[in-house]
Design a protein around this motif. Structure first.
Motif, PDB file in Angstrom:
ATOM      1  N   LEU A  43     -10.724  -0.780  16.232  1.00 31.00           N
ATOM      2  CA  LEU A  43     -10.549  -0.570  15.266  1.00 31.00           C
ATOM      3  C   LEU A  43     -11.688  -1.506  14.586  1.00 31.00           C
ATOM      4  O   LEU A  43     -10.879  -2.480  14.898  1.00 31.00           O
ATOM      5  CB  LEU A  43      -9.776  -0.004  14.022  1.00 31.00           C
ATOM      6  CG  LEU A  43     -10.018  -0.263  12.681  1.00 31.00           C
ATOM      7  CD1 LEU A  43     -10.956   0.619  11.867  1.00 31.00           C
ATOM      8  CD2 LEU A  43      -9.231  -0.649  11.805  1.00 31.00           C
ATOM      9  N   SER A 100       0.065   4.153   1.433  1.00 30.33           N
ATOM     10  CA  SER A 100      -0.474   4.721   2.157  1.00 30.33           C
ATOM     11  C   SER A 100      -0.636   3.976   3.743  1.00 30.33           C
ATOM     12  O   SER A 100      -1.046   2.820   3.479  1.00 30.33           O
ATOM     13  CB  SER A 100      -1.847   5.992   2.502  1.00 30.33           C
ATOM     14  OG  SER A 100      -3.111   4.903   1.747  1.00 30.33           O
ATOM     15  N   THR A 101      -0.839   4.934   5.135  1.00 25.64           N
ATOM     16  CA  THR A 101      -1.399   3.662   5.672  1.00 25.64           C
ATOM     17  C   THR A 101      -2.698   4.428   6.686  1.00 25.64           C
ATOM     18  O   THR A 101      -2.567   6.117   6.284  1.00 25.64           O
ATOM     19  CB  THR A 101       0.512   3.633   6.469  1.00 25.64           C
ATOM     20  OG1 THR A 101       0.193   5.675   7.242  1.00 25.64           O
ATOM     21  CG2 THR A 101       0.939   3.462   7.121  1.00 25.64           C
ATOM     22  N   LEU A 102      -2.787   3.223   7.925  1.00 26.86           N
ATOM     23  CA  LEU A 102      -4.311   4.059   8.817  1.00 26.86           C
ATOM     24  C   LEU A 102      -3.611   4.358  10.299  1.00 26.86           C
ATOM     25  O   LEU A 102      -2.979   2.765  10.651  1.00 26.86           O
ATOM     26  CB  LEU A 102      -5.532   3.300   7.703  1.00 26.86           C
ATOM     27  CG  LEU A 102      -6.121   3.837   9.340  1.00 26.86           C
ATOM     28  CD1 LEU A 102      -6.886   4.815   9.519  1.00 26.86           C
ATOM     29  CD2 LEU A 102      -7.414   2.507   9.290  1.00 26.86           C
ATOM     30  N   GLU A 103      -3.507   5.098  10.935  1.00 27.86           N
ATOM     31  CA  GLU A 103      -3.361   5.147  11.834  1.00 27.86           C
ATOM     32  C   GLU A 103      -4.331   5.304  12.789  1.00 27.86           C
ATOM     33  O   GLU A 103      -5.448   6.336  12.816  1.00 27.86           O
ATOM     34  CB  GLU A 103      -2.344   6.269  12.511  1.00 27.86           C
ATOM     35  CG  GLU A 103      -1.302   5.677  11.699  1.00 27.86           C
ATOM     36  CD  GLU A 103       0.094   6.757  12.366  1.00 27.86           C
ATOM     37  OE1 GLU A 103      -0.110   7.654  13.352  1.00 27.86           O
ATOM     38  OE2 GLU A 103       0.599   7.209  11.559  1.00 27.86           O
ATOM     39  N   VAL A 104      -4.806   4.299  13.898  1.00 27.68           N
ATOM     40  CA  VAL A 104      -6.101   4.578  14.720  1.00 27.68           C
ATOM     41  C   VAL A 104      -5.423   4.426  16.250  1.00 27.68           C
ATOM     42  O   VAL A 104      -4.622   4.208  16.271  1.00 27.68           O
ATOM     43  CB  VAL A 104      -6.354   3.332  14.496  1.00 27.68           C
ATOM     44  CG1 VAL A 104      -7.850   2.832  15.092  1.00 27.68           C
ATOM     45  CG2 VAL A 104      -7.159   2.859  13.455  1.00 27.68           C
ATOM     46  N   ALA A 155     -14.007  -3.138  11.628  1.00 30.32           N
ATOM     47  CA  ALA A 155     -13.969  -2.625  10.309  1.00 30.32           C
ATOM     48  C   ALA A 155     -14.713  -3.821   9.941  1.00 30.32           C
ATOM     49  O   ALA A 155     -15.032  -4.957  10.262  1.00 30.32           O
ATOM     50  CB  ALA A 155     -12.695  -2.632   9.169  1.00 30.32           C
ATOM     51  N   PRO A 205       0.822  -1.225  -0.203  1.00 30.63           N
ATOM     52  CA  PRO A 205       0.256   0.309   0.041  1.00 30.63           C
ATOM     53  C   PRO A 205       0.966   1.080  -0.097  1.00 30.63           C
ATOM     54  O   PRO A 205       2.216   1.199   0.228  1.00 30.63           O
ATOM     55  CB  PRO A 205      -0.859  -0.130   1.042  1.00 30.63           C
ATOM     56  CG  PRO A 205      -0.286  -1.183   1.843  1.00 30.63           C
ATOM     57  CD  PRO A 205       0.712  -2.095   1.586  1.00 30.63           C
TER      58      PRO A 205
END
Length: 130
Positions: free
Chosen positions: A14, A6-10, A16, A4
């Motif tokens: 989370l 980009s990344t997703l920081e939580v 989904a 990927p």
């Protein structure tokens, strides 16, 4: 993708979930209900009508896909005094109609008083067998 861009920081938990798809049979009049239909995809399988909620909260969002044959109409209805795309019928029901296979309709409440919705239509992705 395996790489990927980009990344997703939580910060916290989370969860989904996949999108719920609700099939709407031919010749059905559906009254949208937030708890059941918001965030789901209403998959129209034939000529039907869908009525928007009369007392929505700002930001309520509904998605409708037309997967039935071309020429089949899906009618979006709103009660008297409810605005859709800036127009209302003060003495009766306001409506918009779509009939192209593959059309996606997104309905978003932008005002709770007076009640107003934006209704956007567009063709979705097309797929073919390989």
């Amino acid at each position: 993708t395996t790489a990927p861009s980009s990344t997703l920081e939580v910060a916290g938990d989370l969860v989904a979930r996949k999108t719920k798809v609700i099939d709407l049979a031919d010749n059905v009049d559906l009254q949208l209900v937030y708890a059941t239909h918001a965030g789901a995809i209403i998959n129209c399988l034939g000529e039907s009508s869908v009525t928007v909620p009369a007392t929505p909260a700002v930001g309520e969002r509904y998605r409708i896909w037309i997967s039935s044959a071309s020429g089949t109409y899906v009618t979006i209805l709103a009660a008297a005094g409810i605005f859709m795309n800036g127009f209302t019928n003060p003495s009766g029901t306001a409506e918009t109609r779509q009939h192209h296979i593959g059309t996606q309709i997104e309905i978003v409440c932008i005002s709770a008083s007076p009640v107003a919705y934006i209704v956007q239509h567009g063709l979705g992705p097309t797929f073919s067998a390989t």
